[in-house]
Write a protein that holds these residues in place. Sequence first.
Motif, short mmCIF file in Angstrom:
data_model
loop_
_atom_site.label_atom_id
_atom_site.label_comp_id
_atom_site.label_asym_id
_atom_site.label_seq_id
_atom_site.Cartn_x
_atom_site.Cartn_y
_atom_site.Cartn_z
N LYS A 1 -6.88 14.88 3.00
CA LYS A 1 -5.65 14.16 3.34
C LYS A 1 -4.99 13.64 2.06
CE LYS A 1 -4.52 10.46 6.47
NZ LYS A 1 -5.09 9.42 7.34
N ILE B 1 -0.28 13.83 9.98
CA ILE B 1 0.37 12.71 10.67
C ILE B 1 1.53 12.22 9.81
CG2 ILE B 1 -1.13 10.86 9.69
CD1 ILE B 1 -0.24 10.90 13.37
N ARG B 2 2.65 11.99 10.43
CA ARG B 2 3.89 11.55 9.78
C ARG B 2 4.58 12.67 8.99
NH1 ARG B 2 7.47 8.71 10.83
NH2 ARG B 2 7.98 7.66 8.90
N ARG B 3 3.94 13.83 8.88
CA ARG B 3 4.56 14.93 8.16
C ARG B 3 4.42 16.20 8.98
NH1 ARG B 3 2.00 16.39 3.92
NH2 ARG B 3 0.05 15.69 4.81
N GLU B 4 4.43 16.04 10.31
CA GLU B 4 4.20 17.17 11.18
C GLU B 4 5.29 18.22 10.98
OE1 GLU B 4 5.04 14.15 12.26
OE2 GLU B 4 3.22 13.24 13.06
N PHE C 1 -13.48 4.88 7.21
CA PHE C 1 -12.36 5.79 7.02
C PHE C 1 -11.12 5.37 7.79
CE2 PHE C 1 -16.27 8.39 6.80
CZ PHE C 1 -16.30 8.42 5.42
N ASN C 2 -10.00 5.79 7.27
CA ASN C 2 -8.73 5.55 7.93
C ASN C 2 -8.25 6.79 8.65
OD1 ASN C 2 -7.35 3.00 7.89
ND2 ASN C 2 -7.71 3.06 5.69
N LEU C 3 -9.06 7.22 9.61
CA LEU C 3 -8.70 8.42 10.35
C LEU C 3 -8.43 8.03 11.80
CD1 LEU C 3 -11.46 10.77 8.95
CD2 LEU C 3 -9.03 10.91 8.44
N PHE C 4 -7.85 8.97 12.54
CA PHE C 4 -7.63 8.76 13.97
C PHE C 4 -8.73 9.50 14.71
CE2 PHE C 4 -3.50 8.69 11.87
CZ PHE C 4 -3.11 7.39 12.18
N PRO C 5 -9.72 8.78 15.23
CA PRO C 5 -10.87 9.46 15.82
C PRO C 5 -10.51 10.37 17.01
CG PRO C 5 -10.96 7.08 16.21
CD PRO C 5 -9.86 7.32 15.21
N GLU D 1 -4.07 17.33 13.21
CA GLU D 1 -3.18 16.21 13.52
C GLU D 1 -3.37 15.06 12.53
OE1 GLU D 1 -2.89 16.99 18.35
OE2 GLU D 1 -4.31 15.52 17.56
N GLN E 1 0.83 4.82 -2.29
CA GLN E 1 0.85 6.17 -1.70
C GLN E 1 1.98 7.00 -2.29
OE1 GLN E 1 0.86 6.45 2.62
NE2 GLN E 1 -0.93 5.13 2.68
N THR F 1 0.83 -1.21 0.00
CA THR F 1 0.00 0.00 0.00
C THR F 1 0.87 1.25 0.00
OG1 THR F 1 -0.13 -0.22 2.38
CG2 THR F 1 -2.01 -1.00 1.12
N ILE F 2 2.03 1.15 0.63
CA ILE F 2 2.89 2.33 0.71
C ILE F 2 3.42 2.70 -0.68
CG2 ILE F 2 5.05 1.10 1.25
CD1 ILE F 2 3.94 4.20 3.13
#
Lengths: 319, 498
Positions: free
Chosen positions: B156, B103-106, B89-93, B99, B78, B74-75
């Motif tokens: 996103k 995420i991962r690109r802060e 969804f693939n979100l962080f509730p 955030e 991307q 999958t990467i």
Amino acid sequence: MENQKRLRASTLQQFAAFASLILMVILFSILSPYFFSYDNLITVIKQTSVVGIIAIGVTFVIITGGIDLSLGSLVAVSGVVAGFVLAAGAPNIVGILVGAMIGLLCGVISGFLVAFGDLPAFIATLGMMMSARGMSLVLTKGRPVYLAQNKTFNLVYNYNLFKVIPLPVIYLVIIAVLAHFILKRTAIGRYVFATGSNEEAARLSGINVRLVKLVVYSISGLMSGLSGVILVARLNSAQPAIGSGYELDAIAAAVIGGTSLSGGEGQIIGTIIGALIMSTMKNGLNLMHVSQFWQQVIIGVVVIVAVYIDIKRRDTQRP
Amino acid sequence: MASDLLVMSNIHKSFPGVKALDEVNFSLKAGEVHALIGENGAGKSTLMKILTGVYKMDEGEILLEGEAVHINKTIDAQNLGISIIYQEFNLFPHLTVAENLYIRREPRKLAKWIIDDKAQRQKTREMLAEIHLDLDPNRKVNTLSVAQQQMLEIAKALALNAKIVIMDEPTSALTDAEIENLFRIIHELKRRKVGIVYISHRLEELQHIADRVTVLRDGKFVGTVDYKDTSVRELVRMMVGRELGDYFPERTTKPEEPLLEVRGLSRKKVIDDISFTLHRGEILGVAGLMGAGRTEMARALFGADHVDSGEILLEGELIQIKSPFDAIRHGIGYLTEDRKRDGLTMGLNVKENIALASIKDFTKWGGRMDDGRIGEVSKEYVDQLQIKTPSLNQLVKFLSGGNQQKVILARWLCKGTKILIFDEPTRGIDVGAKREIYNLMNQLTADGHAIIMISSELPEILGMSDRILTMHEGKVAGITDRASATEESIMYLATGGR
């Protein structure tokens, strides 16, 4: 409208924990004149430090959706090893570092089992709990290690900075501030939350979920090691049987403070309040001459009520 | 075509026993919305899972901007700028909008040690403003509506500089106003030359956005057409259109008197005012697309989910079903869609599974189980249903799918169940065993049982049902007699055509 309700419910838990702490302090102050004295309050806070530090560690673990049951045993085994080193005449700082490292090492092992061995956290840390406890009994043959030669180590617990602030309180505050900072402001902290919030999404976002898990169990182990050392200083000896049940006190403190056992949510400040609630309750009940046995019953009820509130809150949050 | 952003050609993919994709072609231009349609199981999702690295293709070629690419994980997808917006969804509730987006690109400060939350919020605000999305960067995702979460997923994908965005049934959970907003954003994406793959069951909504449409059927490529040169009817014909053959046993039973009557069954947001009558000896097929509320209707009827309103009459008498226990007591049995998850107790053996629902009838004095009688009765069912198992003590997890299905059936028959709800009765079952299941259904109705059969396979619906209830968005879109039903007419009802 609905969102506001959810937000309110979330802050309510934090507020509820703090409010119950205040309420408890007021109540005990009325019931026992000694409770609200400087000496007693300092004692409560000092007593909070040991479980409080463990609770900070386990908060990291719980936020990722894990659990660590080994902490009480790690307190004992790190204390025992530190005790040996100190009894053999090593400088205090060496004793402290050795104790901390033993805790860290055990945490790394648990973390490795969970993160890379894919063991359920409950089982991995249950095994660690038994083995570490056994190890501390093996090493000491079941007898306490006394620090007869070392006259200064108890100052680690009993020294008061500027004559008023006990060192354990300072440890707790420093660790709490550091932990809060790591969780809220650094990337690793963010990934701890992300992992607990949606592990699959975390993996898909490119977060090294295994590493995150390894780190949280390591932190949790390190905190137990430090607590073990502090406890040695307090008792001026290392007791192989000490600390049993601390892990549950620590988990209870985190949960009372609003950390969700299903992961993704938690705050260090809440955990500290939770730990204060636990020790205030014990202290107050002692002063009121409530028997140890009844204390256990009452604390059990408090934990259940706290988790019940937590679960109901989550229900109202569900969209 | 040289200007194609993406070309997938000759894609093959097999799963054990099934050819999921057979020589499928698909292409996408920059700034185009390309709709991908087909019945459930036609291979749309499989194709997209290959594109996003979830599955590996057996054969075929993928060209991205003219160059061959290999997507193994999958990467990889991307990194190539391919994003998929899943139905769930693939979100962080528990994290905030900002955030989640970064995420991962802060953005970092102080030698990259610390996350620069202020910069992150600022960037989020700018990013959202660019696509005219009104969201507070500080809001936690679990306080957002489904539509807002979906918009955030799209944002996103954009933040990741996606060149291709795949939307899987994006409108299935949205209100009309929210759909309009989604279309507005899709037009914005088109303007930015993003290629969009749009998977949808709702053919009528394609007119607002689709440039081209590709139709798949049974894993095969049927064709790609320009939307403006086609019609909903034409698309439906492309989606179905196949011969039924004599694959199904002849239905000989004549439905008798009404057995079960359902009136106005409703559950908020899921099913709405469902009414029908089920006769003794009848098979009532329930057709509809994924998310139409078929399983939800079955669960409500079985008491597994709370019902807001509605009445259920059994043999003319009003009955209350508040839990599966009530349903079972009234002789209703439910064979779930996912046998492994909520049907069978995999760690128990054949006879234990058969006796599970009626364990009370098999207890002796003192609460002990009468193992002898359990064995005898199980043996009868194993013979009657021709369950292929080496012994009654075989663990159910070692049986084939068809035989597992029969074990569940035996459990309900053992309990004396009169009404059987089959949810996707032949999913994951090989062809020979399917036919056996069909024969059993025939035999059961001849014995006076009544069957509600939920199925996504239209041939199965048309081949086995006496009448067909088609659902669309939680409502009954129509009840058709078998004689007058065709794949086209059912699909027309199921896609919301009127």
